[in-house]
Design a protein around this motif. Structure first.
Motif, PDB file in Angstrom:
ATOM      1  N   LYS A   1       0.828  -1.207   0.000  1.00  0.00           N
ATOM      2  CA  LYS A   1       0.000   0.000   0.000  1.00  0.00           C
ATOM      3  C   LYS A   1       0.863   1.258   0.000  1.00  0.00           C
ATOM      4  CE  LYS A   1      -3.714   0.750   2.301  1.00  0.00           C
ATOM      5  NZ  LYS A   1      -4.643   0.941   3.451  1.00  0.00           N
ATOM      6  N   ILE A   2       1.932   1.258   0.786  1.00  0.00           N
ATOM      7  CA  ILE A   2       2.812   2.424   0.853  1.00  0.00           C
ATOM      8  C   ILE A   2       3.480   2.672  -0.495  1.00  0.00           C
ATOM      9  CG2 ILE A   2       4.953   3.318   1.853  1.00  0.00           C
ATOM     10  CD1 ILE A   2       4.121   1.974   4.500  1.00  0.00           C
ATOM     11  N   ILE A   3       3.970   1.619  -1.112  1.00  0.00           N
ATOM     12  CA  ILE A   3       4.629   1.753  -2.412  1.00  0.00           C
ATOM     13  C   ILE A   3       3.656   2.306  -3.448  1.00  0.00           C
ATOM     14  CG2 ILE A   3       5.664   0.472  -4.330  1.00  0.00           C
ATOM     15  CD1 ILE A   3       6.794  -1.471  -2.202  1.00  0.00           C
ATOM     16  N   GLU A   4       2.455   1.729  -3.511  1.00  0.00           N
ATOM     17  CA  GLU A   4       1.466   2.176  -4.492  1.00  0.00           C
ATOM     18  C   GLU A   4       1.087   3.637  -4.266  1.00  0.00           C
ATOM     19  OE1 GLU A   4      -1.715  -0.618  -4.098  1.00  0.00           O
ATOM     20  OE2 GLU A   4      -0.819  -2.039  -5.528  1.00  0.00           O
ATOM     21  N   PHE A   5       0.949   4.020  -3.002  1.00  0.00           N
ATOM     22  CA  PHE A   5       0.595   5.402  -2.680  1.00  0.00           C
ATOM     23  C   PHE A   5       1.691   6.363  -3.118  1.00  0.00           C
ATOM     24  CE2 PHE A   5       0.862   8.940   0.400  1.00  0.00           C
ATOM     25  CZ  PHE A   5      -0.353   9.550   0.165  1.00  0.00           C
ATOM     26  N   LEU A   6       2.946   6.026  -2.816  1.00  0.00           N
ATOM     27  CA  LEU A   6       4.055   6.906  -3.181  1.00  0.00           C
ATOM     28  C   LEU A   6       4.198   7.031  -4.692  1.00  0.00           C
ATOM     29  CD1 LEU A   6       6.702   5.813  -0.519  1.00  0.00           C
ATOM     30  CD2 LEU A   6       5.633   8.059  -0.700  1.00  0.00           C
ATOM     31  N   VAL A   7       4.092   5.916  -5.397  1.00  0.00           N
ATOM     32  CA  VAL A   7       4.186   5.956  -6.859  1.00  0.00           C
ATOM     33  C   VAL A   7       3.077   6.836  -7.434  1.00  0.00           C
ATOM     34  CG1 VAL A   7       3.903   4.575  -8.957  1.00  0.00           C
ATOM     35  CG2 VAL A   7       5.382   3.752  -7.108  1.00  0.00           C
ATOM     36  N   TYR A   8       1.872   6.675  -6.927  1.00  0.00           N
ATOM     37  CA  TYR A   8       0.737   7.477  -7.397  1.00  0.00           C
ATOM     38  C   TYR A   8       0.976   8.960  -7.140  1.00  0.00           C
ATOM     39  CZ  TYR A   8      -4.003   9.395  -7.554  1.00  0.00           C
ATOM     40  OH  TYR A   8      -5.103  10.170  -7.825  1.00  0.00           O
ATOM     41  N   GLN A   9       1.439   9.307  -5.938  1.00  0.00           N
ATOM     42  CA  GLN A   9       1.664  10.709  -5.591  1.00  0.00           C
ATOM     43  C   GLN A   9       2.768  11.323  -6.452  1.00  0.00           C
ATOM     44  OE1 GLN A   9      -0.111  12.625  -3.715  1.00  0.00           O
ATOM     45  NE2 GLN A   9      -1.454  11.074  -2.832  1.00  0.00           N
TER      46      GLN A   9
ATOM     47  N   ALA B   1      11.040  20.502  -4.038  1.00  0.00           N
ATOM     48  CA  ALA B   1      10.635  21.203  -2.820  1.00  0.00           C
ATOM     49  C   ALA B   1       9.121  21.286  -2.659  1.00  0.00           C
ATOM     50  CB  ALA B   1      11.232  22.615  -2.819  1.00  0.00           C
ATOM     51  N   GLU B   2       8.387  21.236  -3.760  1.00  0.00           N
ATOM     52  CA  GLU B   2       6.928  21.330  -3.685  1.00  0.00           C
ATOM     53  C   GLU B   2       6.267  19.980  -3.469  1.00  0.00           C
ATOM     54  OE1 GLU B   2       5.055  23.864  -6.647  1.00  0.00           O
ATOM     55  OE2 GLU B   2       7.012  24.719  -7.116  1.00  0.00           O
ATOM     56  N   PHE B   3       7.073  18.921  -3.449  1.00  0.00           N
ATOM     57  CA  PHE B   3       6.513  17.591  -3.202  1.00  0.00           C
ATOM     58  C   PHE B   3       6.513  17.354  -1.695  1.00  0.00           C
ATOM     59  CE2 PHE B   3       6.671  12.953  -2.761  1.00  0.00           C
ATOM     60  CZ  PHE B   3       5.600  12.593  -3.575  1.00  0.00           C
TER      61      PHE B   3
END
Length: 230
Positions: free
Chosen positions: A44-52, A179-181
């Motif tokens: 879930k963490i990996i999928e969330f980070l990739v999506y973001q 910086a905006e991420f």
């Protein structure tokens, strides 16, 4: 982390290594290592980070990609598979054009790599940090849902060794290069389903379209010809 065999392989032999289907392997100083099956929260963490990251790159029109299950050569006979990798589109297309496994060689450097800790958490904090630092990867995140915290390693202006910052629950984690991420640490460590985020975006887009249509109808009722170019 499971050591497959005591027989050592070269990097070229690793490129052609055929293991069990669906299993990911790393190479550490000639030794083939089977990666552990990830937990549900890990995925879930990996999928969330990739999506973001992908949403951020699209919104800011950046020619970058966020990919998974792609290896990075870190030593003569070592290759690691970070959970998330950020690189340029041109580099990714170059990797895709090559036959065989998706592996970046020494001259093919990602901009950022992320490891989500699991059973082999010591590797993430010690060995992999040293290896990623050695090959000058500018930024390295260690996402640790068990501590819980996020550690961001980077080198100011790509000089010297990694320095680090730690972000705890209740804080926001920020990329050094982008910086905006900025993300909520709580949300990264306990992320929503990506499917829910997509549904929310679609609902917001539909709501906006409805608002625009209502405004257009109102203007037409007032006698404003919104279809005429000015």
């Amino acid at each position: 982390m499971v050591l497959i065999s005591t027989q050592k392989l070269t990097f070229q032999e690793y490129l052609n290594y055929e293991g069990e289907s669906g299993v990911c392997y790393e190479l550490y100083r000639g030794q083939i290592i089977e990666m552990p099956t990830p937990t549900a929260i890990h995925i879930k963490i990996i999928e969330f980070l990739v999506y973001q990251f992908r949403c951020f790159f699209a919104a800011h029109n950046l020619p970058l990609v966020a990919v998974v299950t792609t290896a990075v050569r870190t030593e003569e006979n070592s290759s690691r598979v970070p959970d998330v990798m950020i690189c340029t589109q041109s580099l990714w297309e170059q990797v895709c054009a090559k036959p065989g496994s998706a592996i970046l060689d020494f001259e093919e450097k990602p901009l950022l790599v992320i490891e989500v800790t699991s059973q082999n958490w010591r590797d993430d904090y010690i060995r992999k940090r040293a290896e990623y630092d050695l090959i000058d990867i500018p930024e390295y995140w260690i996402v640790d849902p068990n501590q819980p915290k996020i550690r961001v390693c980077s080198r100011p202006e790509n000089e010297g060794s990694y320095s680090q910052q730690e972000f705890l629950p209740g804080q926001q984690v920020q990329s050094v290069q982008f910086a905006e991420f900025i993300l909520s640490v709580n949300q990264v460590l306990s992320p929503p389903l990506v499917e829910d985020l997509i549904r929310e975006e679609q609902a917001q887009r539909q709501q906006l379209e409805q608002q625009v249509e209502r405004l257009s109808q109102r203007l037409r009722q007032m006698g404003v010809d919104i279809d005429t170019e000015v």
